[in-house]
Design a protein around this motif. Structure first.
Motif, short mmCIF file in Angstrom:
data_model
loop_
_atom_site.label_atom_id
_atom_site.label_comp_id
_atom_site.label_asym_id
_atom_site.label_seq_id
_atom_site.Cartn_x
_atom_site.Cartn_y
_atom_site.Cartn_z
N ILE A 84 0.34 8.65 1.55
CA ILE A 84 -0.83 8.42 0.72
C ILE A 84 -0.79 7.02 0.08
N ARG A 85 0.42 6.51 -0.22
CA ARG A 85 0.51 5.17 -0.82
C ARG A 85 0.07 4.11 0.17
N THR A 86 0.43 4.28 1.43
CA THR A 86 -0.01 3.34 2.46
C THR A 86 -1.51 3.42 2.65
N THR A 87 -2.02 4.64 2.65
CA THR A 87 -3.46 4.82 2.82
C THR A 87 -4.24 4.16 1.70
N LEU A 88 -3.80 4.35 0.47
CA LEU A 88 -4.52 3.79 -0.67
C LEU A 88 -4.34 2.28 -0.76
N ALA A 89 -3.25 1.77 -0.22
CA ALA A 89 -3.08 0.31 -0.17
C ALA A 89 -4.05 -0.30 0.83
N ALA A 90 -4.29 0.43 1.92
CA ALA A 90 -5.24 -0.06 2.93
C ALA A 90 -6.68 0.12 2.49
N VAL A 91 -6.93 1.18 1.70
CA VAL A 91 -8.29 1.47 1.20
C VAL A 91 -8.22 1.59 -0.32
N PRO A 92 -8.22 0.47 -1.04
CA PRO A 92 -8.07 0.52 -2.50
C PRO A 92 -9.13 1.37 -3.19
N ARG A 93 -10.35 1.34 -2.68
CA ARG A 93 -11.38 2.21 -3.25
C ARG A 93 -11.14 3.62 -2.71
N ARG A 94 -10.77 4.52 -3.58
CA ARG A 94 -10.23 5.81 -3.14
C ARG A 94 -11.27 6.77 -2.60
N THR A 95 -12.46 6.77 -3.20
CA THR A 95 -13.44 7.76 -2.74
C THR A 95 -13.90 7.54 -1.30
N PRO A 96 -14.06 6.30 -0.79
CA PRO A 96 -14.40 6.16 0.63
C PRO A 96 -13.36 6.79 1.54
N MET A 97 -12.09 6.74 1.14
CA MET A 97 -11.04 7.39 1.92
C MET A 97 -11.26 8.89 1.98
N LEU A 98 -11.60 9.49 0.82
CA LEU A 98 -11.84 10.93 0.79
C LEU A 98 -13.08 11.30 1.60
N TRP A 99 -14.14 10.50 1.49
CA TRP A 99 -15.35 10.79 2.26
C TRP A 99 -15.06 10.66 3.76
N GLY A 100 -14.21 9.70 4.14
CA GLY A 100 -13.84 9.58 5.54
C GLY A 100 -13.08 10.80 6.04
N LYS A 101 -12.14 11.27 5.22
CA LYS A 101 -11.43 12.50 5.58
C LYS A 101 -12.40 13.67 5.72
N CYS A 239 -16.22 17.16 -5.37
CA CYS A 239 -16.46 16.15 -6.40
C CYS A 239 -15.33 16.14 -7.44
N ILE A 240 -14.83 17.32 -7.81
CA ILE A 240 -13.69 17.37 -8.73
C ILE A 240 -12.47 16.73 -8.07
N GLY A 241 -12.28 17.01 -6.76
CA GLY A 241 -11.18 16.40 -6.03
C GLY A 241 -11.30 14.88 -6.01
N ALA A 242 -12.52 14.36 -5.83
CA ALA A 242 -12.74 12.91 -5.83
C ALA A 242 -12.43 12.32 -7.20
N TRP A 243 -12.84 13.03 -8.26
CA TRP A 243 -12.54 12.56 -9.62
C TRP A 243 -11.04 12.52 -9.87
N ARG A 244 -10.34 13.56 -9.41
CA ARG A 244 -8.88 13.59 -9.58
C ARG A 244 -8.22 12.45 -8.81
N LEU A 245 -8.73 12.17 -7.63
CA LEU A 245 -8.17 11.10 -6.81
C LEU A 245 -8.32 9.75 -7.50
N ARG A 246 -9.42 9.55 -8.16
CA ARG A 246 -9.69 8.27 -8.83
C ARG A 246 -8.95 8.16 -10.16
N SER A 247 -8.71 9.27 -10.82
CA SER A 247 -8.18 9.23 -12.17
C SER A 247 -6.66 9.35 -12.25
N ARG A 248 -6.01 9.71 -11.14
CA ARG A 248 -4.55 9.88 -11.14
C ARG A 248 -3.92 9.02 -10.08
N ASP A 249 -2.73 8.49 -10.36
CA ASP A 249 -1.99 7.71 -9.37
C ASP A 249 -1.44 8.64 -8.30
#
Length: 250
Positions: A84-101, A239-249
């Motif tokens: 997940i750290r590699t994924t978020l480094a490649a896609v800093p904006r987290r919600t597009p990653m979740l929408w892609g999944k 949407c709650i999952g997206a919020w958690r993804l954005r608000s927590r490391d």
């Protein structure tokens, strides 16, 4: 598009994807045939109210657990192995990653489920024809029920994705999937009969599965209202999952 292709590559490279989807296909077809066989052994007293389609699609109710677990694993596997750290480094904006999944997971689940649902329908109708309880694909509502059954499983996979994003642990996410899909029906058993009957159709799983019926069922919402209610549940969880993804490391 790059995010979607990356997520598709990750989904294909994990062994749990193939096993989960294979389990779902086996359950859709196998349980559908078994239930159709059981109904032939005990034919209904009133064939006019018999829903041959929902009988042959009974396996969807069991396969939902397999695709729900898949949805959880799509997220929690990355947390477990540190990817997940590699994924978020490649896609800093987290919600597009979740929408892609979400897009890849829903599309793959639907694409695999639809042929399985069709196979379950054809096999189930072949079994039911022994007692002349079968129906044809051309009958009103049948095609909608088949496509809806596959769509329901795609939404359940998104439910698992959302819960996995919230919990971030495989065991907890899987328990949450089972709890959301099965728990409310168990809890209504402790309520007064009238209240339980009123609530049943609004529960997540019964609401979504209403799309697989072609005969009126007073305990369920209509085939259009039920999926709409279920989709709302899924949207809230994701949407709650997206919020958690954005608000927590990670």
């Amino acid at each position: 598009m790059t995010v979607v292709l990356a997520e598709l590559t990750k989904l294909r490279s994990v062994a749990s994807t193939a096993w989960s989807l294979l389990s779902a296909v086996g359950l859709i077809v196998g349980v559908g045939i078994l239930y159709a066989t059981a109904r032939v052994s005990h034919p209904p007293a009133d064939p006019a109210g018999f829903d041959a389609v929902s009988v042959s699609l009974a396996g969807v109710q069991v396969a939902q657990l397999a695709v729900g677990v898949l949805g959880v694993l799509v997220v929690t596997n990355e947390y477990a192995n540190g990817l997940i750290r590699t994924t978020l480094a490649a896609v800093p904006r987290r919600t597009p990653m979740l929408w892609g999944k979400a897009a890849v997971l829903a599309a793959v689940t639907f694409a695999v489920s639809l042929p399985a649902v069709l196979a379950a329908f054809l096999a189930g109708q072949s079994v039911l024809s022994a007692e002349r309880l079968d129906t044809s694909l051309s009958e009103p509502g049948v095609a909608r029920a088949l496509v809806g059954g596959a769509g329901y499983l795609a939404l359940v996979a998104l439910l698992g994705l959302g819960l996995g994003s919230i919990v971030r642990h495989t065991a907890g996410g899987v328990a949450a999937v089972f709890g959301v899909l099965l728990g409310p029906q168990m809890l209504t058993g402790f309520l007064p009969a009238g209240l339980a009957d009123d609530l049943y159709g609004w529960l997540p799983s019964p609401a979504g599965l209403a799309v697989t019926t072609i005969r009126p069922d007073p305990s369920l919402l209509s085939p259009s209202a039920g999926p709409a209610v279920f989709s709302l549940y899924i949207a809230i969880v994701v949407c709650i999952g997206a919020w958690r993804l954005r608000s927590r490391d990670a």
